[in-house]
Write an enzyme that holds these catalytic residues in place. Structure first.
Site, PDB file in Angstrom:
ATOM      1  N   TYR A 137      -6.419 -11.591  22.000  1.00  0.00           N
ATOM      2  CA  TYR A 137      -7.387 -11.062  21.044  1.00  0.00           C
ATOM      3  C   TYR A 137      -7.280 -11.822  19.730  1.00  0.00           C
ATOM      4  O   TYR A 137      -6.233 -11.818  19.070  1.00  0.00           O
ATOM      5  CB  TYR A 137      -7.149  -9.569  20.788  1.00  0.00           C
ATOM      6  CG  TYR A 137      -7.523  -8.647  21.931  1.00  0.00           C
ATOM      7  CD1 TYR A 137      -8.172  -9.112  23.077  1.00  0.00           C
ATOM      8  CD2 TYR A 137      -7.218  -7.290  21.872  1.00  0.00           C
ATOM      9  CE1 TYR A 137      -8.503  -8.265  24.120  1.00  0.00           C
ATOM     10  CE2 TYR A 137      -7.555  -6.430  22.911  1.00  0.00           C
ATOM     11  CZ  TYR A 137      -8.192  -6.924  24.040  1.00  0.00           C
ATOM     12  OH  TYR A 137      -8.520  -6.068  25.058  1.00  0.00           O
ATOM     13  N   ASN A 196     -16.763   8.663  16.028  1.00  0.00           N
ATOM     14  CA  ASN A 196     -16.485   8.663  17.465  1.00  0.00           C
ATOM     15  C   ASN A 196     -15.691   9.886  17.898  1.00  0.00           C
ATOM     16  O   ASN A 196     -15.874  10.406  19.008  1.00  0.00           O
ATOM     17  CB  ASN A 196     -15.730   7.390  17.863  1.00  0.00           C
ATOM     18  CG  ASN A 196     -16.634   6.167  17.939  1.00  0.00           C
ATOM     19  OD1 ASN A 196     -17.835   6.280  18.179  1.00  0.00           O
ATOM     20  ND2 ASN A 196     -16.062   4.993  17.749  1.00  0.00           N
TER      21      ASN A 196
END
Length: 357
Positions: free
Chosen positions: A67, A314
């Site tokens: 990443y 979220n």
């Protein structure tokens, strides 16, 4: 000497589940660093996101060596140190496969790269161990016994507490189980897979025998279909969306949305949004996250966030989970119309994962 404690973890109303058959408890919603930490988000904003997560029940952070070429792990490691959170109070997972630089042994799942790659990840994360190390993909150029033995070795050395798989086929996972059982090695405990209302065949059908036989768990990524299930792409590609800011990663997805099949998916998202707003009083993104979280085989749903506000938004999905009654779930099924067909039962009644009626 122990590190001074900066902020305390606050579980709030976050539910916890066991990660697969293991004793490790993970939050129903966790936080991942793909494309964000060290990519589109740097410095203090990363700290603000992680701090918000810790203060609102999220104590599991998912990373991978590749990443942002290792910078995502560096950002997370730095932030966790600066915030002064007890190591025992949070869970870190990372994934090994692609490496951070070219070289014949700087990628894949050879014993050499599993061990050396994980040690480099630990340096970037500034920790002595990760709770779970994932095989980011299966490696068909390495004998499965070597892979299982290497992951078992890093566990025995205390570099990781568990190992798991990501985007492996059910056959590959079953092979790893057979080798581990034969040689008395550590078995994988979970699969990190894509699972959302528009992608169901592998997590719901292919892995079904793994859930029943091994109590395998899933750490779900892309529960919002890379943003499609937020409704943000219903009328094109917004400038600040990840489809626009990460064009290379999502080139095929953008092309798909312009196809006939892609337009059908957008129509489905619009219908789901109508259901969410009129019957559940929530956004379609909350419905989509709650739907994946409600699945009993889901151990944790990995969220992505570029701001603290996105984390909090979220987490509103937690309030939606109890509203997903059998009647509402049936309405969702009629809209998406993509439920995988199970194996034939030839008229015999189905049993649950524990062999009960």
């Amino acid at each position: 000497m122990s590190q001074p404690v900066g902020i305390e973890y606050n579980q709030k109303n976050m539910p916890f589940r066991r990660l697969g058959p293991s004793g490790l408890r993970v939050p129903l919603f966790s936080l991942g660093g793909w494309l964000t930490f060290g990519g589109t988000v740097h410095g203090d904003p990363v700290k603000d996101i992680v701090k918000t997560a810790i203060e609102n029940g999220i104590n599991m952070f998912d990373e991978a060596e590749e990443y942002s070429k290792g910078n995502s792990e560096r950002e997370l490691g730095r932030v966790l140190k600066e915030l002064g959170i007890r190591r025992a109070d949070y869970v870190i997972t990372t994934k090994i496969f692609w490496g951070t630089r070219p070289g014949p042994n700087n990628g894949g799942l050879s014993r050499k790269h599993i061990i050396e790659g994980l040690k480099e990840s630990l340096e970037r994360l500034q920790t002595d161990y990760v709770d779970v190390v994932f095989a980011h993909r299966a490696d068909h150029n390495v004998p499965m016994e070597e892979i299982v033995r290497a992951f078992s070795w890093v566990i025995d050395q205390g570099l990781a507490y568990y190992w798991a798989t990501s985007e492996w086929t059910a056959r590959e996972i079953e092979e790893a189980f057979l080798i581990a059982e034969k040689h008395g090695l550590h078995k994988p405990i979970a699969e990190q897979c894509q699972h959302h209302l528009l992608h169901r065949e592998r997590p719901e059908a292919e892995y079904a025998p793994l859930y029943k036989k091994h109590h395998y768990g899933t750490t779900v990524f892309s529960a919002l279909a890379s943003g499609i299930l937020t409704g943000k792409y219903n009328d094109g590609i917004p400038e600040n969306s990840r489809f626009n800011t990460n064009k290379e990663n999502f080139k095929q997805r953008v092309e798909f949305l312009n196809s006939d099949e892609g337009k059908k998916q957008i129509a489905i998202v619009k219908e789901l949004a109508k259901l969410a707003e009129t019957e559940l009083n929530c956004k379609v993104s909350h419905l989509a996250l709650a739907w994946v979280a409600k699945n009993p085989n889901t151990s944790t749903v990995i969220l992505g966030a570029t701001s603290p506000e996105q984390v909090l938004d979220n987490l509103k999905a937690l309030d939606v989970i109890p509203t997903l009654t059998p009647e509402v779930l049936e309405k969702i099924e009629k809209i998406v119309n993509n439920k995988p067909s199970g194996l034939p039962t030839y008229g015999r009644p189905l049993l649950d994962r524990f062999g009960r009626m």
